[in-house]
Design an enzyme around this catalytic site. Sequence first.
Site, PDB file in Angstrom:
ATOM      1  N   ASP A 264       0.752  -1.156   0.005  1.00 51.09           N
ATOM      2  CA  ASP A 264       0.042  -0.061   0.006  1.00 51.09           C
ATOM      3  C   ASP A 264       0.962   1.270  -0.065  1.00 51.09           C
ATOM      4  O   ASP A 264       2.042   1.128   0.160  1.00 51.09           O
ATOM      5  CB  ASP A 264      -0.905  -0.013   1.202  1.00 51.09           C
ATOM      6  CG  ASP A 264      -2.194   0.981   1.041  1.00 51.09           C
ATOM      7  OD1 ASP A 264      -3.312   0.644   1.474  1.00 51.09           O
ATOM      8  OD2 ASP A 264      -2.131   1.615   0.070  1.00 51.09           O
TER       9      ASP A 264
HETATM   10  C1  GLC Z   1      -4.258   4.236  -0.378  1.00 53.58           C
HETATM   11  C2  GLC Z   1      -5.188   3.036  -0.007  1.00 53.58           C
HETATM   12  C3  GLC Z   1      -5.180   1.836  -1.007  1.00 53.58           C
HETATM   13  C4  GLC Z   1      -5.122   2.740  -2.324  1.00 53.58           C
HETATM   14  C5  GLC Z   1      -3.988   3.106  -2.456  1.00 53.58           C
HETATM   15  C6  GLC Z   1      -3.501   3.837  -3.816  1.00 53.58           C
HETATM   16  O1  GLC Z   1      -3.644   4.681   0.810  1.00 53.58           O
HETATM   17  O2  GLC Z   1      -4.863   2.422   1.325  1.00 53.58           O
HETATM   18  O3  GLC Z   1      -6.552   1.440  -0.794  1.00 53.58           O
HETATM   19  O4  GLC Z   1      -5.522   1.643  -3.544  1.00 53.58           O
HETATM   20  O5  GLC Z   1      -3.480   4.119  -1.342  1.00 53.58           O
HETATM   21  O6  GLC Z   1      -4.358   4.997  -3.600  1.00 53.58           O
END
Ligand code: GLC
Length: 740
Positions: A264
């Site tokens: 993430d």
């Molecule tokens: C965010 C979220 C995740 C998302 C990623 C890209 O922090 O936790 O669900 O897909 O970053 O935006």
Amino acid sequence: MIEAKLKELIEDMSVEEKVGQLVMLEGSYFEKDALVTGNINENNCDTESLKAFAGSTIGISGAETVRSIQKKQMEDQPHHIPMLFMLDVIHGYRTVFTCPLGQGASFDPEMSRKCAEIAAREAAASGIHIVFSPMADLVRDSRWGRVMESTGEDVYLNGRMASAMVKGYQGDNAGDPLRVGACVKHFAGYGAPVAGREYYNVELSEHTLREYYLPAYQKAVESGCEMVMSAFNTWNGIPCSGNRWLMKDVLRDEMGFDGVVISDWGAVAEMTMHGFCRDNREAAGAALKAGVDIDMCGNAYAEHLAELVAKGDIDSSLLDEAVMRVLRLKNKLGLFENPYKDADIRLEREIILSKEHRELAREMVRKSIVLLKNDKYDDENVLPLKKGKLAFIGPYVDNADMDSSWAVNGDVLDQISIKKAALEFWDKGDLLFADGCTMLDNHTVGARYYYEDEAFCSKNDSLLKQAVEAAKCADTLVLCLGEHRAQSGEASSRARIKLPKVQLNLLRELARSGKTIITLIFSGRPLELEEILKYSHAVMMVWLPGTEGGHGIMDVLTGKHNPSAKLPISIPYNEGQLPISYDQYSTGRPRTGIHTGEYTSGYIDVPNEPLLPFGYGLSYTDFNISKVSLSSDHMLEDGTITATVRISNQGDVEGTETLQLYLQDVAASRVRPILQLKGFKKISLKAGEEKLVSFCISKEQLSFIRADGSYGCEEGIFRLWIDNSSKVKEPVTFELIKKG
Ligand code: GLC
């Protein structure tokens, strides 16, 4: 490209190039207006080489933009390796569907598959290769803002929905035309933060993790999901992105996932903040060893992987394996032959927000609306709406912004508001509209901490006066209340799950009008509804309905379509009951057990049960469900048993009921939930029609992780229900007998 060619390519790549393939850069490196969905993490790398070597990016879409960036990337990249363009397409791209929690309410995986398919078509035509969906996190604490992105509290329902969404995005092959790769997230257990507090730790036993939180991710993997995202949280005291047991032993070895793992946003470097790694260098090594292939918008891999390999602190084979998985994915998507895949300006214009896409969005809205209350007066229900003067009142009446905070490409201008839809259904002379109050108790959502000032209060005073005047001229009031879109989703945990004070005040004032009140709740999470149910004669949960919200809601309000959705998540009396779910364990002192007095498990100020239970939802017609009949009162382990009910539509309109199969293992080597959903069927019946509906039960539905850690069923008595919510009646029982 054949696998052998990929191996040759890797052999020919420098370490810096290899590391580049494992780095995802924010889209802002390539396009100034790119969407940024996380904190920007500075790094001390040379920006031009970082860009030239980058293997993927996020937040960029649009056929023309993607094509031009990809073209330049191919020129700058030493081996002309194309980038992956990834985006958060959570519930639609430009045609925005009901938020996933509302899709869970439909209990219709096929509908969600279709929505995902349309989202894939629109996103692919705009140059997207991978979408960060489905979010398969099990959720039981609606203080956590991201319950909006989940399909709810049930293991079985979430698994069905996650599998359907993967199939919708990918079809048979993510490399096929107008298909995209799916990335299931957030592995694992992110939906259970302590106290519902965002980005907080997760405290789950291995047994609970395995029994409740892992199955939906596993269903996504079994459905061929191309990517898995490692979550921000720790599990067992170890951040997921460095948790080898979770990311290798469980995800890769047990579940058999051999695709790409992406962290993430910044989660690799955040392992230093967790106190798991001393510094980013250690975090980079820990993540690669745990099997994290791509460092999303972090700086750990970019700054340290090459040096770690050069010094032998990580084996170069680990680097090559990770790079191979990334190149294999690009190859599967056909990017080596066509780096632009489906990015096509003409096609983009042709399919985005097409009539068919809007129709499907409207159908999803209809099928996600949960009718929570529908009083009857003089033998006639309040809903569907009758002829007469209608006053639509509330901050969601003229507000077309019915998307969630994750509808990153949705455009308010595409949306059908309640007001716009109402004017299509009724004569203007029969309609009144009033905002009634502001959406929130403060000027902006960004403040997060609500405050009032004189100007703000006087504005609400005048809005309230206008609403009261409108109510005087109407026969029926339709209140459109709810959370602002930014009050749910990421980084939106709330300690109180009430409607804003200004909206509750509006409701109380209008309740004094003596008029019939129908209340629509727009929200990405369960809210405290007791007062709303008390003052309203009918209540509908419409979630965050997206582009076709106004149309779909009018279709149901007018009776053109009969509501059929069911709650995918319990609605608590208040946040004091959280986390809560229907499939709870019993206790040694159940309140309905042998003990009846004060020394039983529960609260002294609220019941144990939620205000409204999982699986609950009303219809405009009445269904009768007979007692369950079983094909036998016992079942052999390798045999089956059939449970059958007769369901009849006793009303005068067609409707659809969701029959839910619940089971309980009465006594087992580990305590089992008092009941658990093991199947559901949506049954449509014309007025007066009836059907026999059967469920076949086999040992799979009776199996669990036993006390010795093995997976399987145990002999003994089982209770079984087939009902229309988790608030079940008397069970039937059967005995499971092992062979011999
Ligand atoms: C965010 C979220 C995740 C998302 C990623 C890209 O922090 O936790 O669900 O897909 O970053 O935006």
